[in-house]
Design an enzyme around this catalytic site. Structure first.
Site, short mmCIF file in Angstrom:
data_model
loop_
_atom_site.label_atom_id
_atom_site.label_comp_id
_atom_site.label_asym_id
_atom_site.label_seq_id
_atom_site.Cartn_x
_atom_site.Cartn_y
_atom_site.Cartn_z
N CYS A 89 34.56 34.41 106.65
CA CYS A 89 33.94 33.11 106.35
C CYS A 89 32.68 32.95 107.19
CB CYS A 89 34.93 31.99 106.65
SG CYS A 89 35.22 31.74 108.42
N HIS A 132 41.18 32.00 113.20
CA HIS A 132 41.11 32.97 112.12
C HIS A 132 41.36 34.38 112.68
CE1 HIS A 132 38.52 30.46 109.08
NE2 HIS A 132 39.56 29.79 109.54
N CYS A 180 33.44 33.34 111.01
CA CYS A 180 33.79 34.70 111.42
C CYS A 180 32.63 35.67 111.23
CB CYS A 180 35.03 35.17 110.68
SG CYS A 180 36.49 34.19 111.13
N GLU A 212 39.83 37.22 112.41
CA GLU A 212 38.70 37.95 112.99
C GLU A 212 38.36 37.45 114.40
OE1 GLU A 212 38.94 36.36 110.07
OE2 GLU A 212 37.37 36.99 108.68
ZN LIG Z 1 36.99 32.98 109.26
#
Ligand SMILES: [Zn+2]
Length: 160
Positions: free
Chosen positions: A87, A57, A90, A59
């Site tokens: 999410c 992801h 993250c 981040e």
């Molecule tokens: Zn994430």
């Protein structure tokens, strides 16, 4: 909870990262880490499709990039700027990196873990909490995602 004038400029950089994700068919989410002197010390965009890595992801990649550049895991003088509400993973990584300030663009009512579905970054059971500034360039950040999913659904329908 007060946004700074520079948050919008930093979000423009995160948006540029998000657009880079489109080249590999990845969901357009981008992130940058702002260092103590105000410069960008980390960048990342979603590369789940590009790498086949479920943890790739924006981040996580931006935090890794910043840690590598600064030579430390503790990013307690940095700001994380991301186009979509983080999410669970993250948000957890943001807490673990000791990020004090999170600037986010669009909220994610379905999977967001910074105030929407969960609030991991401000959970009193954890030993670190993060200041959250939400809705920075929210329209642009959200529109990028809406356009991506609209196109995706179009392809899925065409293939069906
Ligand atoms: Zn994430």
């Amino acid at each position: 909870m007060i946004g700074l004038p520079r948050d919008g400029r930093d979000m423009a950089e995160a948006l540029a990262e998000a657009r880079a994700a489109l080249t590999t068919g990845d969901v357009p989410v981008g992130a940058v880490v702002i260092g103590p002197d105000g410069g960008i010390v980390g960048r990342g965009h979603n590369q789940r499709e590009a790498t086949g890595d479920p943890t790739a992801h924006a981040e996580v990649l931006a935090l890794r990039d910043a840690s590598e550049r600064l030579g430390r895991w503790r990013l307690d003088d940095c700001t994380l700027v991301v186009t979509l509400e983080p999410c669970l993973m993250c948000a957890g990584a943001t807490v673990l990196a000791r990020i004090p300030r999170l600037v986010l663009g669009a909220w994610d009512p379905k999977a967001g873990a910074c105030g929407s579905q969960w609030d991991v970054v401000r959970d009193r059971r954890l030993n670190h909490r993060v200041e959250v500034i939400g809705g920075v360039r929210e329209e642009e950040c959200g529109e990028l995602l809406r356009a991506f999913f609209a196109e995706h659904r179009g392809v899925a329908e065409a293939e069906a």
